[in-house]
Design a protein around this motif. Structure first.
Motif, PDB file in Angstrom:
ATOM      1  N   GLU A 227       0.727  -1.471  -0.434  1.00 17.84           N
ATOM      2  CA  GLU A 227       0.091  -0.144  -0.019  1.00 17.84           C
ATOM      3  C   GLU A 227       1.133   1.576   0.445  1.00 17.84           C
ATOM      4  O   GLU A 227       0.497   2.513  -0.698  1.00 17.84           O
ATOM      5  N   THR A 228       2.006   0.599   0.657  1.00 13.41           N
ATOM      6  CA  THR A 228       3.030   1.974   0.594  1.00 13.41           C
ATOM      7  C   THR A 228       3.598   2.379  -0.809  1.00 13.41           C
ATOM      8  O   THR A 228       3.500   3.893  -1.160  1.00 13.41           O
ATOM      9  N   ARG A 229       3.706   1.681  -1.291  1.00 14.11           N
ATOM     10  CA  ARG A 229       4.557   1.660  -3.073  1.00 14.11           C
ATOM     11  C   ARG A 229       3.946   2.182  -3.656  1.00 14.11           C
ATOM     12  O   ARG A 229       3.955   2.712  -4.532  1.00 14.11           O
ATOM     13  N   LEU A 230       2.355   1.989  -3.214  1.00 13.85           N
ATOM     14  CA  LEU A 230       0.821   1.961  -4.173  1.00 13.85           C
ATOM     15  C   LEU A 230       0.690   3.461  -4.389  1.00 13.85           C
ATOM     16  O   LEU A 230       1.047   4.525  -5.084  1.00 13.85           O
ATOM     17  N   GLN A 231       1.110   4.338  -2.872  1.00 13.42           N
ATOM     18  CA  GLN A 231       0.951   5.876  -2.377  1.00 13.42           C
ATOM     19  C   GLN A 231       1.604   6.751  -3.263  1.00 13.42           C
ATOM     20  O   GLN A 231       1.462   7.480  -3.488  1.00 13.42           O
ATOM     21  N   LEU A 232       3.239   5.647  -3.299  1.00 11.75           N
ATOM     22  CA  LEU A 232       4.044   6.478  -3.865  1.00 11.75           C
ATOM     23  C   LEU A 232       4.872   6.281  -4.737  1.00 11.75           C
ATOM     24  O   LEU A 232       5.444   7.386  -5.469  1.00 11.75           O
ATOM     25  N   GLY A 233       3.210   5.482  -5.689  1.00  5.04           N
ATOM     26  CA  GLY A 233       3.341   5.936  -6.830  1.00  5.04           C
ATOM     27  C   GLY A 233       5.393   4.883  -8.041  1.00  5.04           C
ATOM     28  O   GLY A 233       4.947   4.656  -8.677  1.00  5.04           O
ATOM     29  N   LEU A 234       5.176   3.468  -7.084  1.00  8.05           N
ATOM     30  CA  LEU A 234       6.330   2.957  -6.816  1.00  8.05           C
ATOM     31  C   LEU A 234       5.567   1.785  -7.630  1.00  8.05           C
ATOM     32  O   LEU A 234       6.682   0.752  -7.932  1.00  8.05           O
ATOM     33  N   ASP A 235       4.866   1.821  -7.441  1.00 11.33           N
ATOM     34  CA  ASP A 235       3.143  -0.033  -8.076  1.00 11.33           C
ATOM     35  C   ASP A 235       2.243   0.800  -8.018  1.00 11.33           C
ATOM     36  O   ASP A 235       1.843   1.318  -8.154  1.00 11.33           O
ATOM     37  N   SER A 236       2.083  -0.498  -8.664  1.00 10.02           N
ATOM     38  CA  SER A 236       0.078  -0.583  -9.256  1.00 10.02           C
ATOM     39  C   SER A 236      -0.298  -1.273  -8.573  1.00 10.02           C
ATOM     40  O   SER A 236       0.184  -1.508  -7.312  1.00 10.02           O
ATOM     41  N   ALA A 237      -1.371  -1.143  -8.770  1.00 10.11           N
ATOM     42  CA  ALA A 237      -2.705  -1.618  -7.531  1.00 10.11           C
ATOM     43  C   ALA A 237      -2.312  -4.099  -7.704  1.00 10.11           C
ATOM     44  O   ALA A 237      -3.464  -3.491  -6.457  1.00 10.11           O
ATOM     45  N   ASP A 238      -2.157  -3.830  -8.242  1.00  7.24           N
ATOM     46  CA  ASP A 238      -1.924  -5.628  -8.638  1.00  7.24           C
ATOM     47  C   ASP A 238      -1.559  -6.049  -7.601  1.00  7.24           C
ATOM     48  O   ASP A 238      -1.300  -7.102  -6.496  1.00  7.24           O
ATOM     49  N   PRO A 239      -0.349  -5.613  -6.884  1.00  6.63           N
ATOM     50  CA  PRO A 239       0.593  -6.414  -5.850  1.00  6.63           C
ATOM     51  C   PRO A 239      -0.663  -5.636  -4.572  1.00  6.63           C
ATOM     52  O   PRO A 239      -0.563  -6.733  -3.373  1.00  6.63           O
ATOM     53  N   VAL A 240      -0.841  -4.699  -4.630  1.00  2.00           N
ATOM     54  CA  VAL A 240      -1.925  -4.942  -3.170  1.00  2.00           C
ATOM     55  C   VAL A 240      -3.702  -5.824  -3.391  1.00  2.00           C
ATOM     56  O   VAL A 240      -3.787  -6.337  -1.480  1.00  2.00           O
ATOM     57  N   LYS A 241      -3.621  -5.435  -4.380  1.00  2.00           N
ATOM     58  CA  LYS A 241      -4.955  -7.026  -4.523  1.00  2.00           C
ATOM     59  C   LYS A 241      -4.714  -8.316  -3.799  1.00  2.00           C
ATOM     60  O   LYS A 241      -5.419  -9.261  -3.186  1.00  2.00           O
ATOM     61  N   GLN A 242      -3.314  -8.487  -5.021  1.00  2.00           N
ATOM     62  CA  GLN A 242      -2.543  -9.712  -3.707  1.00  2.00           C
ATOM     63  C   GLN A 242      -2.346 -10.042  -2.877  1.00  2.00           C
ATOM     64  O   GLN A 242      -2.764 -10.818  -1.911  1.00  2.00           O
ATOM     65  N   ALA A 243      -1.757  -8.987  -2.733  1.00  3.46           N
ATOM     66  CA  ALA A 243      -1.624  -9.265  -0.683  1.00  3.46           C
ATOM     67  C   ALA A 243      -2.916  -9.321  -0.277  1.00  3.46           C
ATOM     68  O   ALA A 243      -2.803  -9.504   0.707  1.00  3.46           O
ATOM     69  N   THR A 244      -3.454  -8.965  -0.616  1.00  6.84           N
ATOM     70  CA  THR A 244      -5.423  -8.599   0.975  1.00  6.84           C
ATOM     71  C   THR A 244      -5.848  -9.677  -0.148  1.00  6.84           C
ATOM     72  O   THR A 244      -6.108 -10.501   1.325  1.00  6.84           O
ATOM     73  N   ILE A 245      -6.007 -10.690  -0.616  1.00  6.23           N
ATOM     74  CA  ILE A 245      -6.631 -11.682  -1.256  1.00  6.23           C
ATOM     75  C   ILE A 245      -5.636 -12.890  -0.089  1.00  6.23           C
ATOM     76  O   ILE A 245      -6.001 -13.878   0.735  1.00  6.23           O
ATOM     77  N   GLU A 246      -4.249 -12.705  -0.249  1.00  5.66           N
ATOM     78  CA  GLU A 246      -3.688 -13.677   0.588  1.00  5.66           C
ATOM     79  C   GLU A 246      -3.472 -13.522   2.242  1.00  5.66           C
ATOM     80  O   GLU A 246      -3.557 -14.195   2.719  1.00  5.66           O
ATOM     81  N   LEU A 247      -3.907 -12.247   2.484  1.00  6.53           N
ATOM     82  CA  LEU A 247      -3.665 -12.386   3.922  1.00  6.53           C
ATOM     83  C   LEU A 247      -5.344 -12.765   4.509  1.00  6.53           C
ATOM     84  O   LEU A 247      -5.299 -12.853   5.503  1.00  6.53           O
ATOM     85  N   GLU A 248      -6.648 -12.551   3.138  1.00  6.40           N
ATOM     86  CA  GLU A 248      -7.749 -13.198   3.491  1.00  6.40           C
ATOM     87  C   GLU A 248      -7.448 -15.503   3.390  1.00  6.40           C
ATOM     88  O   GLU A 248      -8.152 -14.719   4.125  1.00  6.40           O
ATOM     89  N   GLN A 249      -6.968 -15.577   2.520  1.00  2.00           N
ATOM     90  CA  GLN A 249      -6.968 -16.641   2.667  1.00  2.00           C
ATOM     91  C   GLN A 249      -6.412 -17.400   4.403  1.00  2.00           C
ATOM     92  O   GLN A 249      -6.780 -18.110   4.727  1.00  2.00           O
ATOM     93  N   ILE A 250      -5.338 -16.339   4.748  1.00  2.00           N
ATOM     94  CA  ILE A 250      -4.440 -16.481   5.898  1.00  2.00           C
ATOM     95  C   ILE A 250      -5.918 -16.712   7.421  1.00  2.00           C
ATOM     96  O   ILE A 250      -6.101 -17.252   8.286  1.00  2.00           O
TER      97      ILE A 250
END
Length: 512
Positions: A227-250
């Motif tokens: 989320e920090t990287r997305l806010q800084l414009g260093l990455d797209s929203a895809d990693p955030v969505k993937q990390a959210t999915i993996e957190l909900e799986q846990i």
């Protein structure tokens, strides 16, 4: 001259008749079909050959020990077993059946002993003025009473057990009592095995729950970084969505583990005979690691004779054989002896006051000895039917023993196979986990050197935690396999009856 000889001839004729009746009464007992045969114990050389591996072994002696669950070194598990052995309803029911069987032993054993009792009887009967006595002698009988008194302080009855019927009935009752004792041990073994398995699963789930907490924390950290990287414009929203999915799986995995943990706690509460609240704080202890629990150097097939279900089946076979002997003895004469001594008196009088003086006078003393003989000449096929039924029960008991033996051999082979296979899988996974730890160490070095960012380090750490999560399942599987093997080998039960030998002959109590 003729009048003097006739009594002698009558006595000789009576003796001859008695002799012929004795001979005819035991002339024919149905031979029956060929009885069921005991199976030879199947070979298990291949399955048992695993015990010869070059590794530390359990000390010599009876194995498994009586309190086999103490091998796992868990005070929490030991406490559960202590409560279960004291409060379980199934064990109390089995104990009641055992007491009933032991009481029947005393009942059957009493038949081998003489019976002694005392008897007192008084009777005062008014004679009808219109009855038989009055019709025969109206003057004496009309309105009179018949007063009768009898005191026998010694009544003796004894049945001579010439054919072993009562002894066989006693042996059958003893066999049933031993079978109930073995079945009580079987219920105990099944109960303790179920408790141990449930506890092993619960311990693994508890440890996995702790690991999921750590994995969820890592996933939240990874999500925060994305989320920090997305806010800084260093990455797209895809990693955030993937990390959210993996957190909900846990989170989903954690909720499932909590549910399974509650199920194991409730199951343990029921097994120990308590309410659900009694086990809510479980799984705070420790269990020995599987590699510290060893098989003995030798594991002979004779250990199967220590299985309580096999012992119970063998005791019931013995009891059935004895009941065949009882049924066969029913074709033979029954000889008994009765005797009594005491005083008795009877008087026809207008009052009963004079009976006491008459009853306790010396002339009222009486005694008697009566040997008895009962000959089963014709009973409409009842004796043959009872014998046929008892022989069928014996065959059924033998086949049940054979079925139990085959199931016991299969369970031992299966549990041994699971023991060694889970150990091999656990060793392989240990090597895999060691390699994952090495990768984590390399990631830490690269992170400290600035070659990788923190995300790579957290990802490697999550991989290690995931493999440790799998490790808990594998350790639980091997501990359960150990429980299965100890249960398959009788769980410390000691059989009091010698097992059937591997020969075509029947045991010594074979009834045919």
């Amino acid at each position: 001259m003729t009048n003097q000889i006739t009594p002698k001839r009558s006595r000789l004729f009576g003796v001859y008749v008695v002799f012929m009746l004795l001979a005819s009464s035991c002339a024919w007992i149905p031979p029956g079909d060929k009885p069921a045969q005991f199976l030879h114990s199947p070979s298990m050389d291949h399955a048992l050959s695993h015990t010869g591996r070059d590794e530390p072994h359990a000390p010599a002696g009876h194995w498994p020990p009586e309190r086999w669950w103490r091998e796992f070194g868990s005070s929490e598990l030991n406490g559960l077993m202590d409560v279960a052995l004291k409060d379980n309803v199934g064990l109390k029911v089995a104990a009641a059946r055992l007491r009933q069987a032991q009481a029947m032993v005393r009942v059957e054993g009493a038949r081998l002993l003489p019976f002694l009792d005392a008897e007192v009887e008084f009777e005062n009967t008014r004679i009808s003025e219109n009855g038989v006595f009055a019709a025969l002698n109206r003057q004496e009988a009309a309105g009179a009473n018949i007063v009768f008194g009898r005191i026998n302080p010694f009544n003796f009855r004894y049945e001579f057990d010439f054919w072993g019927k009562n002894r066989a009935a006693l042996e059958a009752a003893l066999g049933e009592a031993e079978a109930e004792n073995a079945e009580q041990a079987e219920i105990l073994l099944q109960l303790t095995g179920a408790i141990a398995r449930s506890y092993m699963h619960g311990m693994a789930l508890s440890q996995q729950l702790d690991l999921t907490h750590d994995m969820a924390k890592l996933r939240r950290d990874l999500l925060s970084m994305d989320e920090t990287r997305l806010q800084l414009g260093l990455d797209s929203a895809d990693p955030v969505k993937q990390a959210t999915i993996e957190l909900e799986q846990i989170n989903k995995r954690e909720a499932g583990i909590r549910d399974q943990l509650d199920i194991q706690r409730n199951l343990l509460a029921r097994l120990i005979g308590k309410g659900p609240d009694a086990t809510q704080n479980l799984f705070a202890g420790t269990v020995l690691s599987p590699e510290r629990i060893r098989l003995p150097a030798q594991l002979p097939l004779e250990l199967l004779s220590q299985r309580p279900d096999l012992a119970s089946a063998l005791h019931r076979t013995e009891a059935a054989a004895q009941r065949v002997k009882v049924a066969k003895a029913g074709f033979l004469p029954t000889i008994d002896l009765t005797a009594f001594t005491g005083v008795n008196a009877l008087r026809m009088t207008k009052g009963a006051s004079s009976l006491a003086n008459l009853l306790f006078s010396g002339s009222s003393f009486s005694y008697g000895i009566a040997p008895g003989l009962r000959l089963p000449l014709f009973e409409g096929g009842r004796l043959r039917g009872e014998l046929s039924a008892q022989r069928a029960e014996y065959d059924s008991a033998v086949e049940l023993y054979n079925e139990t033996l085959l199931r016991a051999v299969q369970e031992v082979a299966d549990s041994l196979s699971r023991w060694w296979e889970t150990q091999a899988i656990l060793e392989a996974h240990g090597r895999l986990l060691s390699a994952q730890h090495e990768n984590l160490n390399l990631a830490q070095v690269r992170f400290r050197s600035g070659l990788d960012d923190r995300r790579a380090l957290l990802a490697r750490r999550h991989t290690v935690l995931d493999q440790e999560y799998v490790l808990k399942n594998l350790q639980s599987d091997q501990l359960v396999a150990m429980v299965d093997l100890m249960e398959a080998l009788g769980g410390g039960y000691v059989n009091t009856l010698q097992p059937v030998q591997q020969s075509p002959e029947q045991p010594g109590w074979w009834p045919w």
